[in-house]
Motif scaffolding. Structure first.
Motif, short mmCIF file in Angstrom:
data_model
loop_
_atom_site.label_atom_id
_atom_site.label_comp_id
_atom_site.label_asym_id
_atom_site.label_seq_id
_atom_site.Cartn_x
_atom_site.Cartn_y
_atom_site.Cartn_z
N TYR B 156 -5.02 -5.19 -4.78
CA TYR B 156 -5.45 -5.40 -6.17
C TYR B 156 -6.96 -5.32 -6.30
N LEU B 157 -7.67 -5.79 -5.26
CA LEU B 157 -9.14 -5.75 -5.30
C LEU B 157 -9.68 -4.32 -5.26
N ARG B 161 -2.05 -1.22 -8.28
CA ARG B 161 -1.24 -1.98 -9.24
C ARG B 161 0.24 -1.66 -9.04
N PHE B 162 1.10 -2.67 -9.27
CA PHE B 162 2.53 -2.41 -9.37
C PHE B 162 2.80 -1.80 -10.74
N SER B 169 9.18 -4.67 -8.15
CA SER B 169 8.02 -5.03 -7.33
C SER B 169 8.44 -5.99 -6.22
N THR B 170 9.26 -6.98 -6.59
CA THR B 170 9.73 -7.95 -5.59
C THR B 170 10.54 -7.24 -4.52
N LEU B 171 11.39 -6.34 -4.95
CA LEU B 171 12.23 -5.61 -4.01
C LEU B 171 11.38 -4.75 -3.08
N ALA B 172 10.29 -4.20 -3.60
CA ALA B 172 9.39 -3.37 -2.78
C ALA B 172 8.86 -4.18 -1.61
N ILE B 173 8.43 -5.41 -1.91
CA ILE B 173 7.88 -6.28 -0.87
C ILE B 173 8.98 -6.73 0.09
N VAL B 248 7.35 0.48 -6.16
CA VAL B 248 6.00 0.11 -6.61
C VAL B 248 5.63 0.92 -7.86
N LEU B 249 5.98 2.22 -7.83
CA LEU B 249 5.61 3.10 -8.96
C LEU B 249 6.58 2.94 -10.13
#
Lengths: 331, 294
Positions: B156-157, B161-162, B169-173, B248-249
């Motif tokens: 993020y820094l 971005r998700f 997004s949770t599933l990606a992780i 993510v995308l």
């Protein structure tokens, strides 16, 4: 009920081409210390690993409290404790956490584990260090913690694989005291050691192991008796004088010494005899008549060092000898 | 110890006394119960290490952070990822790389336990045989999860971005962390076969290197020679990265265009690989553990 806590029959174990154990038989009486004495590589640790269910035997059988170490391995594990040469503790855990780990994995009720951990830390003088990570402990403290971990589930049979190797004399004496106490309470202890003095001090019976076989078995007294009643040590100025003295002693008819009774060790000769003080007088006369002047003289009981040399023709272990010398130096 | 002996010998005699007659004080429950409980105990023990030495987690993020900076700012400009910003392409690859290199610690840790004699003690205890390994791999999942979260923050820094839903997004992780779990069984096998922790580390690296770099982690595989593409497109690391990247995308790239919506077949394929790797390597690692004598 059988009075033997540990029975080993015809045990064989090989690792590839290396035959570590080649037919060992043992019987260990309940509530006694039994010593397995031998140099590195003699097969002591392999025997302990079979008895603690870590290794399967190739041939023969072994049982602990009547339970077969292969068929009843789980029941054996619930009744034994193992403390080794290397303190098997987790460096990052505190002393208390290490004991809780051992207790939980021994399937003790959690509350009992906590209570036992506290008691043992107190008992082994680790209460002040109980909540410090074990990597801040000294060698002696680690060894005590390791032994405490082996005692969390109050095992009736305890295996100690070279428990005092590398310990300073004071810590060693402390540990001997703990073993005495455990045995007085009914624990059966199988102890391996390279220290002949330790076996002599602790064991009711012992087996001398060399190259995977038992070469002698009995009480320390019986093994010492094999050496004859007494040993006379005579020291000379140098090795050459000692060698000459040995030749003189061997050929002196009044001493009637057999070849195997005489040994030259550096500038010393050792003579195994039946009647020490009397022979000593004759010996000194003989030496004097040959103008050989001793620098030191001692008449003593044979040590297990002598026994080991007599039985195997070689010394127990160089490392052990160094440690013994260091200990004598410190004492 | 000696002063304790002197002061309260009566009390202490009781605390050392063995249970000579009668049953051991063990609590008898089902094997399944102990398989879980022992795994929990071993995981607790392994996680405490990260509590005592938090640097272990911090340091394991340094290498991936350097990769992020290197690819984001040095190489990234030269890499064409078509319709999406390179940083969004890169980060799922970094996540997977992070958990794979993190899994190395599973093998190293087991080799360390073998060397200190701890494995030998474990084998003499009535604990479940499987727990040393399941506990270790579970602890490493927790560790990997923390490290991946740290890497998301780092992402993020630098502009990542998700773009999908929260669930995606949770599933990606989750996918990334579970892949790390599957691979920790491979690392466990290597660690148990190795003679020292150093050997375990050295032996894991040549397995990881081609999997991580001949993959879609840093560059689209289309720029690779055909023979390498054949490997890079079909090996598990790429498949997991592609699935995680789609999540993510919130969409997939085809013919240089981004299509909204996740291709669930790709996600399913990634899950199958994880199950397959675990099914093959977990039994092999358990067997290696049973044979292991330090």
């Amino acid at each position: 009920m059988n009075d033997n806590a540990i029975v080993v029959q015809g045990l064989h174990k090989s690792f590839g081409d290396v035959h570590a154990v080649k037919g060992i038989d043992l019987e260990v009486e309940r509530a006694t210390v039994y010593g397995l004495l031998g140099p590195n590589g003699a097969g002591k640790t392999t025997t302990v690993r079979v008895l603690t269910t870590i290794l399967h035997p190739d041939q023969g059988s072994a049982s602990v409290l009547g339970l077969d170490v292969v068929d009843d391995a789980q029941a054996v594990r619930e009744r034994i404790g193992l403390a080794g040469q290397y303190a098997a503790i987790d460096e990052h855990l505190t002393g208390r956490e290490n004991l809780r780990l051992a207790g939980n994995l021994s399937h003790l009720p959690k509350a009992l584990t906590r209570q036992r951990a506290g008691d043992l830390l107190e008992r082994f003088g680790l209460a002040d260090a109980a909540d410090r990570p074990a990597n801040t402990y000294s060698g002696g403290m680690r060894r005590r913690l390791d032994l405490a971990a082996a005692l969390v589930h109050r095992p009736p049979v305890l295996f100690l694989d070279e428990p005092t190797t590398g310990l300073d004399p004071a810590s060693r004496k402390d540990l001997w005291g703990v073993i005495d106490e455990l045995v007085a309470d009914g624990t059966t202890v199988l102890l391996t050691t390279q220290y002949l003095e330790e076996a002599d001090r602790l064991a009711k019976r012992l087996a001398v192991i060399d190259l995977g076989v038992v070469i002698a078995e009995g009480t320390p007294q019986e093994l010492k008796a094999r050496m004859g009643g007494t040993v006379i040590d005579v020291g000379f100025a140098d090795h050459e004088t000692a060698t000459n003295a040995a030749i003189v002693v061997r050929s002196a008819p009044e001493l009637d010494a057999q070849d195997e009774d005489i040994r030259v060790d550096g500038s010393m000769i050792e003579l195994a005899v039946d009647d020490g003080p009397k022979t000593a007088i004759v010996l000194l006369r003989t030496l004097d008549a040959n103008s050989l002047t001793p620098t030191t003289l001692a008449v003593r009981e044979p040590s297990l060092d002598d026994v080991f040399l007599t039985l195997t023709g070689h010394k127990a272990e160089d490392g052990a000898d160094h440690a013994n010398l260091a200990e004598r130096g410190a004492a | 110890m000696s002063e304790t002996t002197a002061t309260n010998s009566a009390e202490t005699a009781a605390s050392l006394a063995p249970i000579v007659d009668g049953s051991p004080p063990t609590a008898h429950k089902s094997r399944l119960y102990w398989a879980f409980d022992d795994a929990k105990t071993v995981a607790w023990r392994n996680l405490l290490k990260y509590v005592r030495v938090p640097q272990l987690i911090v340091f394991s993020t340094i290498q991936p952070i350097m990769f992020v900076l290197l690819f984001r700012y040095v190489f990234g400009g030269a890499i064409n990822t078509g319709p999406i910003p390179y940083v969004d392409y890169l980060m799922p690859g970094i996540f997977v790389q992070t958990v794979l290199f993190g899994a190395t610690s599973t093998g190293i840790g087991l080799a360390e336990d073998a060397n200190t004699g701890l494995l030998e003690r474990f084998r003499s205890l009535p604990m479940a045989r499987s727990a040393v390994l399941t506990g270790r791999t579970l602890a490493d999942v927790v560790r990997n999860f923390l490290v991946v979260i740290l890497m998301v923050v780092v992402g993020y820094l630098v502009g990542f971005r998700f773009h999908g839903t929260i669930a995606e997004s949770t599933l990606a992780i989750l996918l990334v962390v579970l892949f790390g779990y599957a691979f920790s069984w491979v690392a466990a096998l290597i660690g148990l076969r190795a003679s020292t922790p150093e050997a375990a580390q050295a032996a894991t690296f040549p397995v990881l290197f081609p999997l991580v770099f001949a993959s879609s982690a840093f560059v689209p595989t289309a720029t690779m020679p055909t023979w390498l593409q054949a490997f890079a497109n079909n090996q598990p690391v790429s498949i997991v990265i592609n699935a995680s990247r789609q999540l993510v995308l919130g969409g997939y790239i085809e013919d240089n265009r981004l299509y909204v919506g996740v291709n669930w077949f790709d996600v399913g394929l990634a899950v199958l690989w994880m199950i397959g790797i675990t099914a093959v390597f977990a039994p092999l690692a358990v067997r290696a553990y049973r044979k292991k004598v330090s």
